[in-house]
Design a protein around this motif. Structure first.
Motif, short mmCIF file in Angstrom:
data_model
loop_
_atom_site.label_atom_id
_atom_site.label_comp_id
_atom_site.label_asym_id
_atom_site.label_seq_id
_atom_site.Cartn_x
_atom_site.Cartn_y
_atom_site.Cartn_z
N UNK A 245 42.23 37.42 47.61
CA UNK A 245 41.55 37.79 48.85
C UNK A 245 41.21 39.28 48.87
N UNK A 246 42.06 40.10 48.29
CA UNK A 246 41.80 41.53 48.21
C UNK A 246 40.57 41.80 47.36
N UNK A 247 40.52 41.19 46.20
CA UNK A 247 39.37 41.36 45.30
C UNK A 247 38.08 40.92 45.99
N UNK A 248 38.11 39.73 46.56
CA UNK A 248 36.89 39.20 47.17
C UNK A 248 36.47 39.97 48.42
N UNK A 249 37.42 40.45 49.21
CA UNK A 249 37.07 41.18 50.44
C UNK A 249 36.29 42.45 50.10
N UNK A 250 36.69 43.14 49.04
CA UNK A 250 36.00 44.36 48.65
C UNK A 250 34.59 44.06 48.14
N UNK A 251 34.46 43.00 47.38
CA UNK A 251 33.14 42.64 46.83
C UNK A 251 32.19 42.21 47.95
N UNK A 252 32.69 41.38 48.84
CA UNK A 252 31.86 40.89 49.96
C UNK A 252 31.49 42.05 50.88
#
Length: 100
Positions: free
Chosen positions: A74-81
């Motif tokens: 979720x950390x990885x995806x939140x930054x990308x989004x």
């Protein structure tokens, strides 16, 4: 957009900061300028981009949840989004397990 390392590993931002002259603390305007000019840029989460992720990073570290796969993902995806990604590619490193 990348984060700092938690636990014993260094994050991408930590590794890049070890390169003399490499700046990871750029603002969003410089980030966009870099993407438009050279096609790529690197930035860490800021108070304006993925602010909750920055807080969750600290929380994960303080409550010993650094290796929680759902929190990592979720950390990885939140930054990308948050940075406007339309597609996300995740490089997942797995270790070989031995059969008993």
């Amino acid at each position: 957009m990348s984060g700092r390392g938690l636990g014993f590993t260094g994050g991408t931002v930590d590794k890049l900061e070890s390169i003399p002259g490499y700046k990871t603390d750029i603002d969003i305007h410089k980030f966009v300028e870099n993407v438009e000019k050279i096609g790529i840029s690197m930035i860490s989460q800021t108070l304006n981009l993925a602010p909750a992720d920055k807080k969750l990073y600290s929380l994960r570290d303080s409550i010993a949840c650094v290796e929680s796969i759902p929190l990592i993902a979720s950390s990885i995806m939140s930054k990308k989004i948050a940075s406007g990604a339309q597609k996300i590619v995740i490089d997942v490193t797995c270790r070989k397990t031995e059969l008993l």
